[in-house]
Enzyme design. Structure first.
Site, short mmCIF file in Angstrom:
data_model
loop_
_atom_site.label_atom_id
_atom_site.label_comp_id
_atom_site.label_asym_id
_atom_site.label_seq_id
_atom_site.Cartn_x
_atom_site.Cartn_y
_atom_site.Cartn_z
CB SER A 82 75.29 6.64 5.89
OG SER A 82 74.56 7.82 6.16
CE1 TYR A 87 78.67 9.97 3.60
CE2 TYR A 87 76.29 9.78 3.49
CZ TYR A 87 77.46 9.68 4.21
OH TYR A 87 77.42 9.29 5.52
#
Length: 199
Positions: free
Chosen positions: A46, A59
């Site tokens: 990501s 995350y």
């Protein structure tokens, strides 16, 4: 959420999915690719794995771990005929935000020192940034074109705004400047802790 308040079980869940899930896939598939001396192995990380944001530490850390594993795997497979790609998509219109909100993963403690930051998270991250998101169909088409290429890149970033800016910023912008920029963007600073210190 803030790292000092983050639920450890939720953090383990994210790492089990993003990190150990990736590791399990490597161990299941890469030996076959080595045996046939061909293939392209793509790990999906990501853009937040390239540049860490406040209130997204777990995350971002899990996606950064995927990037590190991918870089190591690429070097380990040198000469094997297997290509290795780290894919770091920017914003994609999915239900991830709704899912994280429903699970409490994005929620700040309303009695904690970071509670005044909640509107900035919603405004900066989910309303402003998400406006530039690709559709899932756009990303799928872009991803397949890259994956089927005979010479895929080491790092695949689908978006200049979300991907390349984060990627280049992580190398070119001094950390103290990036820290200060993100602190201002998310309303972070000593004013959050004045009432805590008073008690």
């Amino acid at each position: 959420g803030a790292l000092a308040e983050y639920d450890i079980e939720e953090a383990k869940r994210q790492f089990n999915t993003n990190v150990f899930g990736t590791m399990a896939m490597v161990q299941a598939v890469v030996p076959i690719m080595i045996a046939q001396r061909s293939g392209t192995f793509i790990n999906v990380g990501s853009a937040p794995g390239l540049l860490t944001f406040p209130f997204a530490s777990v995350y971002c850390a899990s996606k950064k771990a995927v990037q590190s594993m991918t870089d190591s795997l690429r070097m380990e497979l040198a000469g094997s005929g297997v290509k290795v790609v780290y894919c770091a998509p920017g914003w994609i219109r999915t239900n991830i935000i709704d899912t994280m909100n429903a699970s409490g993963a994005n929620c700040l403690n309303t009695k904690g020192p970071w509670s005044p930051c909640a509107p900035y998270i919603t405004g900066n991250l989910y309303q402003v940034e998400a406006k530039h998101a690709w559709t899932a169909e756009q990303f799928a088409e872009n991803f397949c074109t890259m994956a089927l290429s005979s010479n895929p890149p080491r790092v695949h970033l689908n978006s200049f705004r979300d991907g390349w800016l984060a990627y280049l910023g992580s190398f070119l912008v001094p950390s103290f400047i990036m820290d200060r920029y993100l602190q201002l963007k998310y309303n972070l600073g000593p004013h959050l802790f004045s009432s805590v210190a008073a008690h």
